[in-house]
Scaffold this motif. Structure first.
Motif, PDB file in Angstrom:
ATOM      1  N   THR A  12       0.829  -1.201   0.000  1.00 57.82           N
ATOM      2  CA  THR A  12       0.000   0.000   0.000  1.00 57.82           C
ATOM      3  C   THR A  12       0.866   1.255   0.000  1.00 57.82           C
ATOM      4  N   ASN A  13       0.547   2.154  -0.934  1.00 59.13           N
ATOM      5  CA  ASN A  13       1.202   3.460  -1.057  1.00 59.13           C
ATOM      6  C   ASN A  13       2.627   3.408  -1.596  1.00 59.13           C
ATOM      7  N   MET A  14       3.162   2.225  -1.958  1.00 62.08           N
ATOM      8  CA  MET A  14       4.504   2.203  -2.547  1.00 62.08           C
ATOM      9  C   MET A  14       4.543   2.963  -3.858  1.00 62.08           C
ATOM     10  N   MET A  15       3.473   2.868  -4.646  1.00 67.99           N
ATOM     11  CA  MET A  15       3.432   3.509  -5.954  1.00 67.99           C
ATOM     12  C   MET A  15       2.693   4.843  -5.890  1.00 67.99           C
ATOM     13  N   LYS A  16       2.652   5.435  -4.696  1.00 67.22           N
ATOM     14  CA  LYS A  16       1.923   6.686  -4.512  1.00 67.22           C
ATOM     15  C   LYS A  16       2.650   7.555  -3.492  1.00 67.22           C
ATOM     16  N   ASN A  17       2.718   8.858  -3.774  1.00 69.50           N
ATOM     17  CA  ASN A  17       3.213   9.847  -2.818  1.00 69.50           C
ATOM     18  C   ASN A  17       2.110  10.851  -2.547  1.00 69.50           C
ATOM     19  N   SER A  18       2.060  11.384  -1.342  1.00 73.17           N
ATOM     20  CA  SER A  18       1.069  12.409  -1.038  1.00 73.17           C
ATOM     21  C   SER A  18       1.679  13.489  -0.150  1.00 73.17           C
ATOM     22  N   LEU A  19       1.115  14.675  -0.233  1.00 72.30           N
ATOM     23  CA  LEU A  19       1.485  15.806   0.613  1.00 72.30           C
ATOM     24  C   LEU A  19       0.208  16.448   1.128  1.00 72.30           C
ATOM     25  N   THR A  20       0.269  16.971   2.350  1.00 68.27           N
ATOM     26  CA  THR A  20      -0.899  17.619   2.935  1.00 68.27           C
ATOM     27  C   THR A  20      -0.510  18.978   3.500  1.00 68.27           C
ATOM     28  N   TRP A  21      -1.324  19.986   3.183  1.00 70.32           N
ATOM     29  CA  TRP A  21      -1.168  21.329   3.738  1.00 70.32           C
ATOM     30  C   TRP A  21      -2.343  21.605   4.678  1.00 70.32           C
ATOM     31  N   GLN A  22      -2.079  22.296   5.762  1.00 68.11           N
ATOM     32  CA  GLN A  22      -3.140  22.732   6.657  1.00 68.11           C
ATOM     33  C   GLN A  22      -3.447  24.196   6.381  1.00 68.11           C
ATOM     34  N   SER A  23      -4.725  24.515   6.367  1.00 67.64           N
ATOM     35  CA  SER A  23      -5.112  25.891   6.066  1.00 67.64           C
ATOM     36  C   SER A  23      -6.296  26.302   6.930  1.00 67.64           C
ATOM     37  N   SER A  24      -6.443  27.589   7.103  1.00 67.82           N
ATOM     38  CA  SER A  24      -7.591  28.117   7.835  1.00 67.82           C
ATOM     39  C   SER A  24      -8.269  29.179   6.988  1.00 67.82           C
ATOM     40  N   PHE A  25      -9.593  29.251   7.119  1.00 65.28           N
ATOM     41  CA  PHE A  25     -10.359  30.238   6.375  1.00 65.28           C
ATOM     42  C   PHE A  25     -10.480  31.513   7.200  1.00 65.28           C
ATOM     43  N   VAL A  26     -10.178  32.649   6.579  1.00 63.62           N
ATOM     44  CA  VAL A  26     -10.280  33.946   7.248  1.00 63.62           C
ATOM     45  C   VAL A  26     -11.269  34.805   6.465  1.00 63.62           C
ATOM     46  N   LEU A  27     -12.339  35.209   7.128  1.00 58.08           N
ATOM     47  CA  LEU A  27     -13.308  36.105   6.494  1.00 58.08           C
ATOM     48  C   LEU A  27     -12.933  37.539   6.824  1.00 58.08           C
ATOM     49  N   ALA A  28     -12.534  38.289   5.820  1.00 56.92           N
ATOM     50  CA  ALA A  28     -12.188  39.703   5.985  1.00 56.92           C
ATOM     51  C   ALA A  28     -13.251  40.512   5.248  1.00 56.92           C
TER      52      ALA A  28
END
Length: 309
Positions: free
Chosen positions: A227-243
């Motif tokens: 599992t996942n040997m033939m796959k790479n992934s990256l994750t970013w964390q983000s927050s929503f700001v209402l201006a």
């Protein structure tokens, strides 16, 4: 040699020979290119020799086995249905992956195919050995070479302002890698390029949002991999700001100019002739990267607002 992929020693002698192990060894015999490729199978992918002549202690390798139960053969996904197991070493099966007797310096061991570079020079690696080589590559390197922005910071996404995420991937010579983007673990339809643009309005207004990319190698060389040997992934964390953006209006004899800050991206500019209720407002435009609009002077009086979708 603090950094290397494969350590190789070339012996300045025309004597035929070579060996594979932690270090690849080859002479300068006319057959050395083929010898070195064969020995690389040992050094790089831990492949076994596929001849049965006595020479070393037999052992299980990705391409050698004593197993004769089809369900337990490590390369059974490559064996076509109906293929006899063990497989007769006759012309009818020379191009078929099966279970051929004679490998690992023993007639009690089996190999995947009639012939392969791990058995004889001048022929290609068989499907099973090719798969082992491809899988080994991905134990050494990742499919994603570079990416932006950094993944160790919380990224603030303001209103509908576009934010770009990108990856630079390996480029195989025979096919393309597959890219898929996700937001909060939900597949984004059509987001299959190396660049992904998202705004805060596309994400949840509460909590931490996740932007993820998965890069997969769909190569036909590999049919069975962890599992996942033939796959790479990256994750970013983000927050929503209402201006909350504010509009300003400047009147001149020939035109009226309505302007707003860049944070208004993603809002609708709307117009109304009166303030009788929500139905009185008419959308004029969805703001992207514009920061203003020039219109003819309004007569009678008009009202304008920025409205979050």
């Amino acid at each position: 040699m603090p950094e290397y992929d494969i350590a190789a020693v070339v012996v300045n002698d025309t004597q035929y020979g070579g060996s594979g192990g932690s270090i690849l060894v080859s002479s300068i015999n006319s057959q050395s290119p083929e010898i070195a490729t064969h020995e690389m199978g040992h050094t790089f992918a831990n492949l076994g020799d596929e001849y049965s002549d006595a020479g070393s202690t037999p052992s299980e390798k990705p391409n050698t086995t004593t197993e004769t139960n089809l369900a337990s053969i490590k390369w059974n996904v490559w064996i076509p249905p109906g293929t006899p197991v063990p497989t007769p070493d006759i012309a009818a099966y020379f191009s078929t992956v099966g279970l051929f007797r004679g490998a690992a310096y023993s007639t009690n061991y089996f190999r995947p195919k009639h012939d392969c570079k791990m058995r004889a020079l001048g022929v290609p690696f068989c499907e099973v050995c090719s798969e082992a080589l491809a899988k080994t590559i991905y134990t050494k390197i990742g499919m994603i070479e570079t990416f932006l922005p950094a993944t160790n910071n919380l990224i603030q996404l303001t209103n509908g302002v576009a934010n770009t995420f990108s990856v630079t991937n390996l480029v195989p010579s025979t096919h393309s890698l597959q890219v898929q983007w996700f937001t909060n673990n939900v597949t984004v339809a059509g987001a299959t390029s190396a660049v992904f643009t998202v705004s805060g309005f596309a994400l949840s207004a509460t909590g931490t949002n996740l932007v993820r990319v998965e890069v997969t190698d769909p190569t036909s060389l590999v049919r069975s991999a962890p599992t996942n040997m033939m796959k790479n992934s990256l994750t970013w964390q983000s927050s929503f700001v209402l201006a909350v953006p504010r509009i300003s209006i400047s009147n001149a004899p020939a035109q009226t100019t309505i302007s707003w800050p860049g944070t208004a991206a993603g809002f609708y500019l709307e117009q109304a002739g009166n303030l009788s209720g929500p139905s009185a407002w008419t959308p004029l435009m969805l703001i992207s990267n514009q920061t203003g609009l020039a219109i003819l002077p309004a007569n009678p009086q008009s009202f304008y607002r920025l409205h979050k979708p």
